[in-house]
Design a protein around this motif. Structure first.
Motif, PDB file in Angstrom:
ATOM      1  N   UNK A 267     110.592  89.942  56.267  1.00 18.02           N
ATOM      2  CA  UNK A 267     111.602  89.794  55.221  1.00 18.02           C
ATOM      3  C   UNK A 267     112.210  88.392  55.320  1.00 18.02           C
ATOM      4  N   UNK A 268     112.697  87.867  54.196  1.00 13.98           N
ATOM      5  CA  UNK A 268     113.234  86.502  54.168  1.00 13.98           C
ATOM      6  C   UNK A 268     114.648  86.475  53.596  1.00 13.98           C
ATOM      7  N   UNK A 269     115.511  85.685  54.224  1.00 16.45           N
ATOM      8  CA  UNK A 269     116.871  85.493  53.720  1.00 16.45           C
ATOM      9  C   UNK A 269     117.184  84.003  53.691  1.00 16.45           C
ATOM     10  N   UNK A 270     117.450  83.500  52.494  1.00 16.35           N
ATOM     11  CA  UNK A 270     117.936  82.132  52.326  1.00 16.35           C
ATOM     12  C   UNK A 270     119.450  82.197  52.489  1.00 16.35           C
ATOM     13  N   UNK A 271     119.935  81.888  53.695  1.00 18.01           N
ATOM     14  CA  UNK A 271     121.374  82.044  53.954  1.00 18.01           C
ATOM     15  C   UNK A 271     122.205  81.063  53.154  1.00 18.01           C
ATOM     16  N   UNK A 272     121.580  79.979  52.695  1.00 19.80           N
ATOM     17  CA  UNK A 272     122.322  79.036  51.859  1.00 19.80           C
ATOM     18  C   UNK A 272     122.816  79.680  50.579  1.00 19.80           C
ATOM     19  N   UNK A 273     122.073  80.705  50.098  1.00 18.26           N
ATOM     20  CA  UNK A 273     122.505  81.395  48.885  1.00 18.26           C
ATOM     21  C   UNK A 273     123.838  82.110  49.093  1.00 18.26           C
ATOM     22  N   UNK A 274     124.110  82.554  50.327  1.00 18.45           N
ATOM     23  CA  UNK A 274     125.390  83.200  50.610  1.00 18.45           C
ATOM     24  C   UNK A 274     126.529  82.224  50.343  1.00 18.45           C
TER      25      UNK A 274
ATOM     26  N   UNK B 140     134.396  87.718  51.814  1.00 20.44           N
ATOM     27  CA  UNK B 140     134.636  89.085  52.279  1.00 20.44           C
ATOM     28  C   UNK B 140     134.135  90.116  51.272  1.00 20.44           C
ATOM     29  N   UNK B 141     134.159  89.750  49.994  1.00 21.00           N
ATOM     30  CA  UNK B 141     133.777  90.699  48.944  1.00 21.00           C
ATOM     31  C   UNK B 141     132.327  90.535  48.489  1.00 21.00           C
ATOM     32  N   UNK B 142     131.586  89.635  49.129  1.00 19.45           N
ATOM     33  CA  UNK B 142     130.226  89.342  48.686  1.00 19.45           C
ATOM     34  C   UNK B 142     129.312  90.556  48.804  1.00 19.45           C
ATOM     35  N   UNK B 143     128.511  90.778  47.780  1.00 14.48           N
ATOM     36  CA  UNK B 143     127.538  91.874  47.778  1.00 14.48           C
ATOM     37  C   UNK B 143     126.170  91.283  47.454  1.00 14.48           C
ATOM     38  N   UNK B 144     125.081  91.970  47.826  1.00 15.16           N
ATOM     39  CA  UNK B 144     123.732  91.428  47.593  1.00 15.16           C
ATOM     40  C   UNK B 144     123.488  90.989  46.156  1.00 15.16           C
ATOM     41  N   UNK B 145     124.081  91.700  45.197  1.00 17.50           N
ATOM     42  CA  UNK B 145     123.870  91.361  43.790  1.00 17.50           C
ATOM     43  C   UNK B 145     124.368  89.949  43.453  1.00 17.50           C
ATOM     44  N   UNK B 146     125.358  89.468  44.223  1.00 19.11           N
ATOM     45  CA  UNK B 146     125.895  88.130  43.969  1.00 19.11           C
ATOM     46  C   UNK B 146     124.847  87.050  44.215  1.00 19.11           C
ATOM     47  N   UNK B 147     123.844  87.361  45.029  1.00 22.39           N
ATOM     48  CA  UNK B 147     122.808  86.380  45.331  1.00 22.39           C
ATOM     49  C   UNK B 147     121.813  86.236  44.184  1.00 22.39           C
ATOM     50  N   UNK B 148     121.917  87.113  43.191  1.00 23.69           N
ATOM     51  CA  UNK B 148     121.029  87.057  42.026  1.00 23.69           C
ATOM     52  C   UNK B 148     121.686  86.373  40.836  1.00 23.69           C
ATOM     53  N   UNK B 149     122.903  85.865  41.026  1.00 22.27           N
ATOM     54  CA  UNK B 149     123.655  85.249  39.942  1.00 22.27           C
ATOM     55  C   UNK B 149     122.961  83.994  39.426  1.00 22.27           C
TER      56      UNK B 149
END
Length: 209
Positions: free
Chosen positions: A29-36, A55-64
């Motif tokens: 699996x891959x995670x681009x932490x810069x997207x966080x 604190x409120x970040x959810x996975x869906x925010x990475x698809x913005x």
């Protein structure tokens, strides 16, 4: 099986492309932490307090949409120097890193702070001039109006900010394998990365991603 690959380096060095190729090669699996940080930076530009956004970040925010723009990139670098933001995102990254099936994380402090016990660590870099040229061509291709000198200045400023921040500055882990892509094409860079990771015990196709 948990096998963590930490890939760090400055912007536009090629670590994202290499990370995705490495993840596909090993089945991890891959995670681009810069997207966080880009997601938090985007929310900050919209008026949200950075720490609250983290604190409120959810996975869906990475698809913005729009997370790859130059403005969001600058905002991401600014929020990344905030200790409270980094702390808020720490658990998310560490949990991902130790998931079954293996994981590849790319960012700026994966091998030094997030996953210091990672089985394989790489530091992907290139000269500021080469990275600025790559970023400039990417921006122009995307329709942005800018010039090379502006992008080079932004690259150097971001490098300085990332390397001198008090919390988790950008630097290679002591046991990281260095890969300089200044004069390498992507195939050669990926091959070098895979060879380094295999030397640390990973086997192609062993993951489940």
């Amino acid at each position: 099986m948990a096998f963590t690959i930490a890939i760090d380096g400055p912007a536009a060095a090629g670590k994202g492309t290499i990370s995705r190729a490495v993840a596909a090669h090993f089945g991890f699996a891959h995670l681009d932490t810069g997207l966080l940080y880009r997601a938090v930076g985007r929310k900050m530009l919209e008026g949200t307090d950075p720490t609250e956004a983290a604190l409120a970040l959810v996975p869906e925010d990475l698809q913005t949409e729009g997370l790859r723009t130059a403005d969001v990139g600058i905002a991401a670098s600014r929020v990344a120097v905030i200790p409270e933001v980094r702390a808020a995102l720490l658990d998310f990254q560490r949990a991902f890193a130790r998931r079954d099936g293996g994981a590849v994380l790319d960012g700026r402090d994966i091998g030094t702070v997030i996953c210091p016990e990672a089985e394989a660590k790489l530091f992907v870099t290139a000269s500021a001039e080469v990275r600025a040229r790559r970023r400039f061509e990417e921006l122009v291709a995307g329709g942005a109006e800018t010039d090379y000198q502006t992008v080079l200045n932004d690259t150097r400023e971001r490098d300085h900010r990332d390397a001198t921040r008090a919390d988790a500055p950008l630097k290679p882990a002591e046991d990281a394998v260095m890969i300089d892509t200044s004069k390498m094409d992507i195939d050669a860079a990926v091959a070098a990365a895979i060879a380094a990771i295999v030397s640390r015990g990973a086997t192609a196709g062993e993951g489940t991603a």
